[in-house]
Design a protein around this motif. Sequence first.
Motif, PDB file in Angstrom:
ATOM      1  N   LYS A   1     -11.665  -5.851   4.338  1.00 44.42           N
ATOM      2  CA  LYS A   1     -11.742  -4.819   5.368  1.00 44.42           C
ATOM      3  C   LYS A   1     -10.359  -4.515   5.927  1.00 44.42           C
ATOM      4  O   LYS A   1     -10.034  -3.354   6.217  1.00 44.42           O
ATOM      5  CB  LYS A   1     -12.677  -5.256   6.489  1.00 44.42           C
TER       6      LYS A   1
ATOM      7  N   ALA B   1      -8.632  -2.305   3.394  1.00 44.11           N
ATOM      8  CA  ALA B   1      -9.174  -0.943   3.432  1.00 44.11           C
ATOM      9  C   ALA B   1      -8.623  -0.184   4.620  1.00 44.11           C
ATOM     10  O   ALA B   1      -8.319   1.015   4.519  1.00 44.11           O
ATOM     11  CB  ALA B   1     -10.696  -1.000   3.477  1.00 44.11           C
ATOM     12  N   PHE B   2      -8.457  -0.855   5.740  1.00 48.04           N
ATOM     13  CA  PHE B   2      -7.897  -0.212   6.921  1.00 48.04           C
ATOM     14  C   PHE B   2      -6.444   0.178   6.697  1.00 48.04           C
ATOM     15  O   PHE B   2      -6.027   1.303   7.001  1.00 48.04           O
ATOM     16  CB  PHE B   2      -8.011  -1.141   8.138  1.00 48.04           C
TER      17      PHE B   2
ATOM     18  N   CYS C   1       0.818  -1.220   0.000  1.00 48.39           N
ATOM     19  CA  CYS C   1       0.000   0.000   0.000  1.00 48.39           C
ATOM     20  C   CYS C   1       0.849   1.265   0.000  1.00 48.39           C
ATOM     21  O   CYS C   1       0.461   2.284  -0.573  1.00 48.39           O
ATOM     22  CB  CYS C   1      -0.932   0.002   1.202  1.00 48.39           C
TER      23      CYS C   1
ATOM     24  N   ASP D   1      -4.977   0.698   3.841  1.00 46.75           N
ATOM     25  CA  ASP D   1      -4.993   1.781   2.853  1.00 46.75           C
ATOM     26  C   ASP D   1      -5.259   3.127   3.530  1.00 46.75           C
ATOM     27  O   ASP D   1      -4.609   4.137   3.237  1.00 46.75           O
ATOM     28  CB  ASP D   1      -6.062   1.526   1.792  1.00 46.75           C
ATOM     29  N   ALA D   2      -6.240   3.144   4.443  1.00 48.02           N
ATOM     30  CA  ALA D   2      -6.584   4.373   5.131  1.00 48.02           C
ATOM     31  C   ALA D   2      -5.429   4.850   6.019  1.00 48.02           C
ATOM     32  O   ALA D   2      -5.145   6.047   6.098  1.00 48.02           O
ATOM     33  CB  ALA D   2      -7.840   4.175   5.966  1.00 48.02           C
ATOM     34  N   CYS D   3      -4.753   3.917   6.670  1.00 52.19           N
ATOM     35  CA  CYS D   3      -3.607   4.274   7.499  1.00 52.19           C
ATOM     36  C   CYS D   3      -2.488   4.858   6.637  1.00 52.19           C
ATOM     37  O   CYS D   3      -1.830   5.856   7.021  1.00 52.19           O
ATOM     38  CB  CYS D   3      -3.081   3.054   8.241  1.00 52.19           C
ATOM     39  N   ASN D   4      -2.271   4.275   5.488  1.00 43.80           N
ATOM     40  CA  ASN D   4      -1.221   4.765   4.590  1.00 43.80           C
ATOM     41  C   ASN D   4      -1.566   6.168   4.078  1.00 43.80           C
ATOM     42  O   ASN D   4      -0.695   7.050   4.012  1.00 43.80           O
ATOM     43  CB  ASN D   4      -1.037   3.804   3.425  1.00 43.80           C
ATOM     44  N   ALA D   5      -2.840   6.383   3.751  1.00 46.84           N
ATOM     45  CA  ALA D   5      -3.243   7.695   3.247  1.00 46.84           C
ATOM     46  C   ALA D   5      -3.094   8.786   4.303  1.00 46.84           C
ATOM     47  O   ALA D   5      -2.900   9.958   3.979  1.00 46.84           O
ATOM     48  CB  ALA D   5      -4.687   7.630   2.766  1.00 46.84           C
ATOM     49  N   ALA D   6      -3.178   8.383   5.585  1.00 46.85           N
ATOM     50  CA  ALA D   6      -3.093   9.364   6.656  1.00 46.85           C
ATOM     51  C   ALA D   6      -1.666   9.719   7.050  1.00 46.85           C
ATOM     52  O   ALA D   6      -1.455  10.667   7.811  1.00 46.85           O
ATOM     53  CB  ALA D   6      -3.833   8.827   7.888  1.00 46.85           C
TER      54      ALA D   6
END
Length: 287
Positions: free
Chosen positions: A275, A278-279, A240, A281-286
């Motif tokens: 899921k 997705a989690f 990711c 991915d969200a951590c990487n985006a943040a």
Amino acid sequence: MRILITGASGTIGRFLSRHLASEGHHVTALGRTPPDGAALDFARFDLFGAPPRLPDADALVHCAFNHVPGKFRGGEGDDPDRFRTLNVAGTGALFRAAKDTGCRKVVFLSSRAVYGDARRGETLRETDDPQPDSLYGEVKLDGERSLEALCDGQFCGVALRVTGVYGMPPGLTTHKWTGLFEGFRSGAETEPRCGSEVHGEDLAAAVSLVLRTAKHGFEVFNVSDLLLDRRDLLTLVSECSGLAGALPARAASRPGVMDTSKLRRLGWQPGGRDKLKAFVDACNAAT
């Protein structure tokens, strides 16, 4: 439904209180201080104080637990007798108070630790004889038994034997793997480990489900979704983020895997690998 919840400011409690409130339930947090950032009613309560007087409610969800911050197994610190007394006596008094107040249903957040760690690689079922090999597991099993002893035709209890819980708790900016992910990105060596996990949102859905379906008596359900080796988790982080960190070796052994078919027959559908991705991915985006 009017629902009381202990431990609403904790990792699990944050997932549960948000989910139950979003479904339209009237949720009241029980605790020594109001949960920060949550639009919940609040009633002062100390699990380890005098026998509680609870607000009128239809159901209680019990998440609170006295332990060394950040630890569950091994969370007794230097005083295991106090750890046992506070958690066993406090939990039993809470369940009795809930029944006396008129609650019809109680959901107790128990743990896979009641099975013990001896059965590595085996399938763990609710009908198995619990054999906890840690004080944490013993205390959780004592909580289950104190609830079961109160159940009758008018008062029902459910114990959810929960595995590790991941996800970003509502209202917080860190999660259980924050340090693991940061260490991996910085090139730190990671200790091999394999565990079982469920997303906090899927646990909350399980709590909501058993609150709707429980009718009488006492029942136990396993709550778990993924068997997850840290190598696979950090491989996903690497994919990711595009960073090539040092992956740990695979863990030498696998824990027992809880059979969740009983809960799934009620309609529970956890998010699985999608899921988890997705989690991550969200951590990487943040970052």
